[in-house]
Enzyme design. Structure first.
Site, PDB file in Angstrom:
ATOM      1  N   ILE A  95      -8.308 -17.522  -6.249  1.00  0.00           N
ATOM      2  CA  ILE A  95      -8.511 -18.060  -7.593  1.00  0.00           C
ATOM      3  C   ILE A  95      -8.603 -19.572  -7.504  1.00  0.00           C
ATOM      4  O   ILE A  95      -7.780 -20.223  -6.848  1.00  0.00           O
ATOM      5  CB  ILE A  95      -7.350 -17.654  -8.528  1.00  0.00           C
ATOM      6  CG1 ILE A  95      -7.427 -16.166  -8.872  1.00  0.00           C
ATOM      7  CG2 ILE A  95      -7.347 -18.479  -9.795  1.00  0.00           C
ATOM      8  CD1 ILE A  95      -8.588 -15.792  -9.770  1.00  0.00           C
ATOM      9  N   CYS A 147       3.446   3.206  -6.546  1.00  0.00           N
ATOM     10  CA  CYS A 147       3.615   4.161  -7.632  1.00  0.00           C
ATOM     11  C   CYS A 147       4.675   3.667  -8.609  1.00  0.00           C
ATOM     12  O   CYS A 147       5.198   2.571  -8.488  1.00  0.00           O
ATOM     13  CB  CYS A 147       4.023   5.526  -7.077  1.00  0.00           C
ATOM     14  SG  CYS A 147       2.933   6.130  -5.765  1.00  0.00           S
ATOM     15  N   ASN A 195       8.494   5.254  -4.591  1.00  0.00           N
ATOM     16  CA  ASN A 195       7.553   4.151  -4.789  1.00  0.00           C
ATOM     17  C   ASN A 195       7.603   3.270  -3.554  1.00  0.00           C
ATOM     18  O   ASN A 195       8.656   2.723  -3.235  1.00  0.00           O
ATOM     19  CB  ASN A 195       7.960   3.353  -6.037  1.00  0.00           C
ATOM     20  CG  ASN A 195       7.234   2.026  -6.154  1.00  0.00           C
ATOM     21  OD1 ASN A 195       6.111   1.872  -5.698  1.00  0.00           O
ATOM     22  ND2 ASN A 195       7.887   1.053  -6.768  1.00  0.00           N
ATOM     23  N   LEU A 240      -0.277   6.157  -7.373  1.00  0.00           N
ATOM     24  CA  LEU A 240      -1.416   5.367  -6.925  1.00  0.00           C
ATOM     25  C   LEU A 240      -1.718   5.839  -5.510  1.00  0.00           C
ATOM     26  O   LEU A 240      -0.956   5.588  -4.576  1.00  0.00           O
ATOM     27  CB  LEU A 240      -1.080   3.865  -6.929  1.00  0.00           C
ATOM     28  CG  LEU A 240      -2.196   2.910  -6.495  1.00  0.00           C
ATOM     29  CD1 LEU A 240      -3.345   2.937  -7.495  1.00  0.00           C
ATOM     30  CD2 LEU A 240      -1.661   1.492  -6.347  1.00  0.00           C
ATOM     31  N   ILE A 263      -2.803   6.165  -1.890  1.00  0.00           N
ATOM     32  CA  ILE A 263      -3.120   5.248  -0.799  1.00  0.00           C
ATOM     33  C   ILE A 263      -3.282   5.993   0.517  1.00  0.00           C
ATOM     34  O   ILE A 263      -4.206   5.750   1.285  1.00  0.00           O
ATOM     35  CB  ILE A 263      -2.013   4.172  -0.653  1.00  0.00           C
ATOM     36  CG1 ILE A 263      -1.823   3.395  -1.971  1.00  0.00           C
ATOM     37  CG2 ILE A 263      -2.334   3.226   0.501  1.00  0.00           C
ATOM     38  CD1 ILE A 263      -3.008   2.575  -2.399  1.00  0.00           C
ATOM     39  N   ASP A 285       3.977   9.709   3.915  1.00  0.00           N
ATOM     40  CA  ASP A 285       5.307   9.170   4.173  1.00  0.00           C
ATOM     41  C   ASP A 285       6.360   9.703   3.204  1.00  0.00           C
ATOM     42  O   ASP A 285       7.554   9.687   3.510  1.00  0.00           O
ATOM     43  CB  ASP A 285       5.286   7.643   4.145  1.00  0.00           C
ATOM     44  CG  ASP A 285       4.704   7.073   2.864  1.00  0.00           C
ATOM     45  OD1 ASP A 285       4.087   7.823   2.095  1.00  0.00           O
ATOM     46  OD2 ASP A 285       4.857   5.855   2.636  1.00  0.00           O
TER      47      ASP A 285
END
Length: 643
Positions: free
Chosen positions: A291, A2, A75, A51, A53, A100
């Site tokens: 990549i 976050c 975060n 975000l 999760i 959490d």
């Protein structure tokens, strides 16, 4: 993962400007595209971008305790939150969620500032305790998650996950910090606790900051430090067995998520080890991504495919065009301050690729620092042997002269260049190591800077960053430089690179090799188990032999390199000349412009390789352009600061 931000009034309980707080929060939307929240009361405002999760429906922030007297914006991930939840419930705490975040609130109620000692994970958070009129800021032990803060002239403290949140506040002074400029052109990044702006700081890894109404100064406190002290850990075979056991546990606790999860796979030792462990712990095929590069000299794709085939992963790869120049300007906005690690470009692209398939990935970051994997460690130990034979009084004149007159082999890697080696040998061990890691060596930096800039530095040199940390470092030459890298290069370069690149795409990256119990155990390894027979990561590689081929374990390290020298003499030729010798850098007053022009001419003609210096200048120019567009840099303000 976050983004957090907030405003705290140190002087009195004045109203918080909710509109400013909202703008600070929204500019970090990329870190938390799933939602946002704000809590404001007299003297304090907390904000959050989410975000999702874990506990997708109930984990909204800022989050409070039962009576609304303790609030948190957070975060990160606390991996032992279920164990802590059970312990705190047994102590009488009542939970409304299964996330959490709420564990942090009740841990604060139970243990106060000591709550951080109970957390296993990566985190940056702010707690507001109304009864105690206290704001508590904390950052995880290794610095995986970032936290910036600044004290404004009006007595308010602002903080955020990224520097852009602070810059959004209209009252933050925007003067550049001369010492940070020196640090940047030496290291290629700005080490904690400085930022490019004089009045903004990073909270250093393993530190907290407690603020109460009426406080007159800010005093961060260290609650944890990495310890590298050899212990009796058993025989070599016992150490290998314990290493795998602890490593697998560190990976396993990072597999908890209510969203799709995968891994970066470069084909190097560390990421391959993570994927091997995940494959053994997961019922379903691991999602991996990598990549590749069009230039075979920089391409590791076949090694990644070898590991993916062995473990039957659901592998996805893409090739990056090494003429990916459009990212140069974009990176300035991602990192908010000058940042000169060119591997940020492919890192950005692999995060973009991963986010198309998963929301969480595991990475292999930290292995080189923890187990002595960098080639520069080998050369530092060689140089130390020479220093042990010849005293400094003999080395300084001998190698100083050789370093001055011996032609520099610009085509060779920096650590193999004779001039660089001679110059390192002419110094004491700490200065020698600084010389080996510096992006632009002392002599050239001094020539690049204007007389005004040199006066503002008041004799300060970036090597002081290493000297400050060396006071707590072990005496052993290998352990000392490992400690220095764990305190500077790891959080300042590697973890910063991955955090910003991943969060730019709303992707969470978890780092099992930096699980702090694992780091503490590995810190007890003798140097003999880390470096032996000219081989770094000795015991780590030995322990992994049942799981990875020798071709993966013992091949030459490649890394995420990009061909800067060729770029600058080819497709970026005119851009380099325009930026490095142009008006933006000239108007700062920081540089000797004739020296910058000479640098460019020498490189473009092929006489010298100044690609590292030019890239640093190019990214500094990109930062200034970005900053001026956002009105975040006062070009007319003095950048001076006392050393």
């Amino acid at each position: 993962m976050c983004g957090i931000t907030g405003i705290f009034d140190l002087h009195e309980r004045r109203p918080i400007d909710r509109e400013i707080l909202s703008r600070m929060n929204d500019i970090q939307r990329h870190r938390g595209p799933d939602g946002g929240g704000i809590h404001v009361e007299p003297g304090i405002g907390l904000a959050h971008r989410r975000l999702s999760i874990i506990d997708l429906s109930l984990g909204r922030q800022p989050l409070s305790n039962e009576d609304g007297t303790v609030w948190v914006t957070y975060n990160g991930e606390i991996y032992n939150f279920k164990e802590l939840m059970a312990e705190l419930s047994h102590r009488g705490h009542v939970f409304r969620t299964q996330c959490d975040t709420e564990v942090i609130v009740h841990a604060w109620e139970e243990w106060g500032e000591k709550c951080v000692h109970h957390f296993r994970g990566m985190f940056a958070f702010a707690i507001w305790d109304r009864k105690q009129e206290t704001l508590f800021l904390a950052r995880d032990r290794l610095g995986i998650k970032p936290l910036y803060y600044a004290l404004l002239p009006n007595g308010q403290l602002i903080f955020g996950s990224e520097l852009k949140a602070l810059i959004t506040h209209p009252h933050l002074p925007r003067q550049l910090d001369s010492l940070a400029v020196e640090d940047y052109f030496a290291f290629g990044y700005i080490p904690d606790p400085r930022t490019i702006f004089r009045y903004a700081n990073k909270l250093a890894p393993g530190h907290t900051l407690t603020l109460r109404c009426g406080a007159s100064k800010l005093e961060p406190r260290q609650y944890w430090d990495v310890t590298l002290e050899p212990q009796a850990l058993g025989s070599e075979s016992a150490i290998e067995e314990t290493l795998i056991e602890k490593f697998r546990e560190a990976v396993n606790i990072r597999l908890v998520a209510d969203v799709p999860l995968g891994a970066f796979l470069s084909g190097g030792v560390d990421s391959s080890a993570v994927v091997a462990a995940m494959a053994q712990l997961s019922n379903d095929p691991v999602r991996t991504c990598s990549i590749g590069f069009s230039d075979p000299a920089f391409d590791e794709a076949r090694y990644a495919e070898q590991v993916a085939h062995r473990y039957g992963t659901n592998h996805h790869s893409a090739q990056v065009d090494q003429d990916d120049f459009e990212l140069i300007n974009r990176l300035a906005g991602v990192y908010d301050e000058p940042y000169a690690d060119s591997s940020a470009m492919p890192t950005y692209r692999v995060c973009e690729l991963a986010r198309q398939r998963v929301k969480v990935v595991l990475s292999g970051d930290g292995g080189d620092e923890l187990f002595a994997g960098y080639r520069r460690y080998r050369w530092h130990l060689h140089e130390q042997r020479v220093r042990g034979i010849l005293p400094l009084s003999m080395r300084q004149p001998l190698f100083g002269i050789l370093g001055h007159y011996y032609p520099k082999l610009d085509w060779a890697p920096r650590i193999f260049r004779a001039k660089t080696t001679f110059q390192a040998l002419a110094r004491d061990p700490l200065e020698g190591y600084f010389h080996s890691v510096a992006v632009i060596p002392n002599e050239l930096r001094h020539r690049l800077f204007s007389q005004r800039m040199r006066q503002e530095l008041q004799g300060y040199e970036a090597s002081q960053v290493l000297r400050n940390h060396a006071r707590q470092a072990p005496d052993h030459p290998l352990l000392q430089v490992q400690y220095l890298d764990l305190k500077t290069y790891l959080p300042g370069d590697i973890l910063t690179k991955v955090d910003r690149a991943s969060m730019a795409h709303g992707l969470e990256v978890r780092v099992p090799l930096l699980d702090h119990p694992f780091v503490e155990w590995a810190g007890g390894l003798s140097p003999h188990f880390k470096y032996r027979s000219r081989e770094g990561k000795y015991v780590f590689k030995r322990a992994l032999r049942p799981y990875l081929s020798d071709e993966i374990l013992y091949r030459r390290k490649m890394g995420f390199a990009v061909p800067l020298a060729a770029w600058f003499r080819g497709p970026l030729r005119e851009r380099v000349r325009t930026a490095v010798t142009g008006q933006i850098l000239a108007e700062t007053g920081l540089f000797e412009m004739p020296i910058l022009r000479h640098l460019v001419d020498q490189h473009l003609s092929g006489l010298r390789d100044y690609s590292a210096s030019i890239w640093s200048l190019l990214m500094f120019d990109a930062f200034l352009r970005q900053a001026m567009e956002g009105e975040s840099y006062d070009r007319n303000a003095s950048s001076s600061i006392s050393a």
